[in-house]
Design a protein around this motif. Sequence first.
Motif, PDB file in Angstrom:
ATOM      1  N   LYS A  83     -59.466  87.658  15.567  1.00  0.00           N
ATOM      2  CA  LYS A  83     -60.303  86.912  16.249  1.00  0.00           C
ATOM      3  C   LYS A  83     -60.319  86.023  15.475  1.00  0.00           C
ATOM      4  CE  LYS A  83     -64.059  90.235  14.137  1.00  0.00           C
ATOM      5  NZ  LYS A  83     -64.805  90.258  14.272  1.00  0.00           N
ATOM      6  N   ALA A  84     -61.011  84.854  16.099  1.00  0.00           N
ATOM      7  CA  ALA A  84     -61.249  83.488  16.381  1.00  0.00           C
ATOM      8  C   ALA A  84     -62.824  83.231  14.742  1.00  0.00           C
ATOM      9  CB  ALA A  84     -61.360  82.368  17.265  1.00  0.00           C
ATOM     10  N   SER A  85     -62.640  82.600  14.116  1.00  0.00           N
ATOM     11  CA  SER A  85     -63.832  82.697  13.788  1.00  0.00           C
ATOM     12  C   SER A  85     -63.942  80.692  13.105  1.00  0.00           C
ATOM     13  CB  SER A  85     -63.718  83.152  12.166  1.00  0.00           C
ATOM     14  OG  SER A  85     -65.567  83.020  11.170  1.00  0.00           O
ATOM     15  N   VAL A  86     -65.182  80.024  13.016  1.00  0.00           N
ATOM     16  CA  VAL A  86     -65.759  78.989  12.816  1.00  0.00           C
ATOM     17  C   VAL A  86     -66.329  78.835  11.833  1.00  0.00           C
ATOM     18  CG1 VAL A  86     -65.109  78.319  15.278  1.00  0.00           C
ATOM     19  CG2 VAL A  86     -67.694  78.879  14.395  1.00  0.00           C
ATOM     20  N   ASP A  87     -66.006  78.122  10.832  1.00  0.00           N
ATOM     21  CA  ASP A  87     -66.596  77.262  10.194  1.00  0.00           C
ATOM     22  C   ASP A  87     -68.163  76.067  10.790  1.00  0.00           C
ATOM     23  OD1 ASP A  87     -65.889  78.758   7.696  1.00  0.00           O
ATOM     24  OD2 ASP A  87     -64.451  76.661   7.286  1.00  0.00           O
ATOM     25  N   ALA A  88     -69.330  77.196  10.375  1.00  0.00           N
ATOM     26  CA  ALA A  88     -69.831  76.085  11.072  1.00  0.00           C
ATOM     27  C   ALA A  88     -70.617  74.838  10.541  1.00  0.00           C
ATOM     28  CB  ALA A  88     -71.335  76.493  11.884  1.00  0.00           C
ATOM     29  N   ASN A  89     -70.753  73.923  10.989  1.00  0.00           N
ATOM     30  CA  ASN A  89     -72.077  72.283  10.225  1.00  0.00           C
ATOM     31  C   ASN A  89     -73.800  72.892  10.842  1.00  0.00           C
ATOM     32  OD1 ASN A  89     -69.517  71.979   9.331  1.00  0.00           O
ATOM     33  ND2 ASN A  89     -69.328  69.752  10.706  1.00  0.00           N
ATOM     34  N   GLY A  90     -74.176  73.129   9.926  1.00  0.00           N
ATOM     35  CA  GLY A  90     -75.747  73.214  10.146  1.00  0.00           C
ATOM     36  C   GLY A  90     -76.050  71.629  10.995  1.00  0.00           C
ATOM     37  N   LEU A  91     -76.668  71.453  11.954  1.00  0.00           N
ATOM     38  CA  LEU A  91     -77.228  70.737  13.329  1.00  0.00           C
ATOM     39  C   LEU A  91     -78.266  70.688  13.549  1.00  0.00           C
ATOM     40  CD1 LEU A  91     -74.671  71.690  16.352  1.00  0.00           C
ATOM     41  CD2 LEU A  91     -74.091  70.149  14.570  1.00  0.00           C
ATOM     42  N   ALA A 101     -69.696  69.936  20.168  1.00  0.00           N
ATOM     43  CA  ALA A 101     -68.950  70.879  19.554  1.00  0.00           C
ATOM     44  C   ALA A 101     -67.470  71.136  19.744  1.00  0.00           C
ATOM     45  CB  ALA A 101     -68.301  71.894  21.475  1.00  0.00           C
ATOM     46  N   GLY A 102     -66.661  70.286  19.464  1.00  0.00           N
ATOM     47  CA  GLY A 102     -65.907  69.632  18.713  1.00  0.00           C
ATOM     48  C   GLY A 102     -65.576  69.494  16.805  1.00  0.00           C
ATOM     49  N   ARG A 103     -64.915  69.539  16.192  1.00  0.00           N
ATOM     50  CA  ARG A 103     -64.805  69.885  14.261  1.00  0.00           C
ATOM     51  C   ARG A 103     -64.691  68.737  14.239  1.00  0.00           C
ATOM     52  NH1 ARG A 103     -59.711  70.002  12.844  1.00  0.00           N
ATOM     53  NH2 ARG A 103     -58.909  69.522  14.411  1.00  0.00           N
ATOM     54  N   GLY A 104     -65.253  68.381  12.953  1.00  0.00           N
ATOM     55  CA  GLY A 104     -66.044  67.141  12.229  1.00  0.00           C
ATOM     56  C   GLY A 104     -66.260  67.164  10.930  1.00  0.00           C
ATOM     57  N   VAL A 105     -67.100  66.551  10.282  1.00  0.00           N
ATOM     58  CA  VAL A 105     -67.530  66.889   8.960  1.00  0.00           C
ATOM     59  C   VAL A 105     -68.846  66.596   9.120  1.00  0.00           C
ATOM     60  CG1 VAL A 105     -68.109  65.456   6.230  1.00  0.00           C
ATOM     61  CG2 VAL A 105     -65.817  64.924   8.057  1.00  0.00           C
ATOM     62  N   GLN A 106     -69.655  67.655   8.466  1.00  0.00           N
ATOM     63  CA  GLN A 106     -70.818  67.787   8.864  1.00  0.00           C
ATOM     64  C   GLN A 106     -71.557  66.274   8.384  1.00  0.00           C
ATOM     65  OE1 GLN A 106     -72.756  71.915   7.404  1.00  0.00           O
ATOM     66  NE2 GLN A 106     -74.575  70.978   6.950  1.00  0.00           N
ATOM     67  N   GLN A 119     -73.171  60.905  15.451  1.00  0.00           N
ATOM     68  CA  GLN A 119     -72.404  62.642  15.806  1.00  0.00           C
ATOM     69  C   GLN A 119     -72.234  63.610  15.109  1.00  0.00           C
ATOM     70  OE1 GLN A 119     -70.699  62.191  19.271  1.00  0.00           O
ATOM     71  NE2 GLN A 119     -71.361  64.293  19.112  1.00  0.00           N
ATOM     72  N   GLN A 120     -72.544  64.668  15.698  1.00  0.00           N
ATOM     73  CA  GLN A 120     -73.394  65.008  14.858  1.00  0.00           C
ATOM     74  C   GLN A 120     -72.056  66.570  14.964  1.00  0.00           C
ATOM     75  OE1 GLN A 120     -76.341  67.125  13.102  1.00  0.00           O
ATOM     76  NE2 GLN A 120     -77.571  65.649  14.778  1.00  0.00           N
ATOM     77  N   PHE A 121     -71.331  67.376  14.838  1.00  0.00           N
ATOM     78  CA  PHE A 121     -69.868  68.150  14.754  1.00  0.00           C
ATOM     79  C   PHE A 121     -70.507  69.332  14.435  1.00  0.00           C
ATOM     80  CE2 PHE A 121     -67.362  64.195  14.332  1.00  0.00           C
ATOM     81  CZ  PHE A 121     -67.314  63.738  15.646  1.00  0.00           C
ATOM     82  N   ALA A 122     -70.023  70.535  15.728  1.00  0.00           N
ATOM     83  CA  ALA A 122     -70.685  71.713  15.524  1.00  0.00           C
ATOM     84  C   ALA A 122     -70.041  73.100  14.165  1.00  0.00           C
ATOM     85  CB  ALA A 122     -70.888  72.610  16.735  1.00  0.00           C
ATOM     86  N   VAL A 123     -68.694  72.122  14.236  1.00  0.00           N
ATOM     87  CA  VAL A 123     -67.630  73.224  13.819  1.00  0.00           C
ATOM     88  C   VAL A 123     -66.570  72.323  12.473  1.00  0.00           C
ATOM     89  CG1 VAL A 123     -65.163  74.230  13.758  1.00  0.00           C
ATOM     90  CG2 VAL A 123     -66.977  74.933  15.658  1.00  0.00           C
ATOM     91  N   GLY A 124     -66.581  72.642  11.179  1.00  0.00           N
ATOM     92  CA  GLY A 124     -65.728  71.517  10.545  1.00  0.00           C
ATOM     93  C   GLY A 124     -64.762  72.240  10.446  1.00  0.00           C
ATOM     94  N   ASP A 125     -64.131  73.752  10.612  1.00  0.00           N
ATOM     95  CA  ASP A 125     -62.467  73.900  10.785  1.00  0.00           C
ATOM     96  C   ASP A 125     -62.579  75.971  11.276  1.00  0.00           C
ATOM     97  OD1 ASP A 125     -60.814  72.980   9.145  1.00  0.00           O
ATOM     98  OD2 ASP A 125     -62.289  73.255   7.744  1.00  0.00           O
TER      99      ASP A 125
END
Length: 197
Positions: A83-91, A101-106, A119-125
């Motif tokens: 399954k897919a998993s994400v490293d979530a950024n704290g928003l 909902a994209g990927r980027g640095v927290q 811009q805040q991104f929800a996901v790191g990887d």
Amino acid sequence: MALELNLTKNTNEQLEGTLGKYYARVEYKGTIGVKELASHMHQHNTAFSKGIVMGVLGDMVDCIKHLVLDGYTVKIDDLGIFKASVDANGLTLERGSKISAGRGVQRTDEELQANPAAQQFAVGDVKIIMQATGNTTIENMNSEAKLSFTSKTKAMVKSLTGSEASDGENPSTPSQGGGSQQGGGQNNNDDNLGDGD
């Protein structure tokens, strides 16, 4: 056939109660690719040629990745659920925040204080993970695994203790605690223990 183990000394002072203790890590013999896996399967009495097995395995890998990235979990009996998993950024959700909902640095608190509309991104990887199932559960792996130390580790143990290290035996019932040490029992060959000896 056995899983060979090395012992690594913990030098990380932040893992309470573990400094100076030695923890087992698997000695990996190498990486087997699809070509080698197909050859291995062909040699184990499969009715299919290496080429057909390679083709099926290659298609399976592509399809698992495609399905997982489409939000499905893929279960292969007696192996695992992929399954897919994400490293979530704290928003920080405040008026004027810009959320993607994209990927980027927290974003750091300092960055957001200086510019609340940054811009805040929800996901790191994004990654694929596998959860064992069927014959690959911890209980089955514990009962089937044969364990031994590498010759280098056996020599180290003898030099430090004066005694020979013995190979592991498969207990008929799982041991209580499963050998979990604080900070070390879930160490899946990562580097949490610091530099090894």
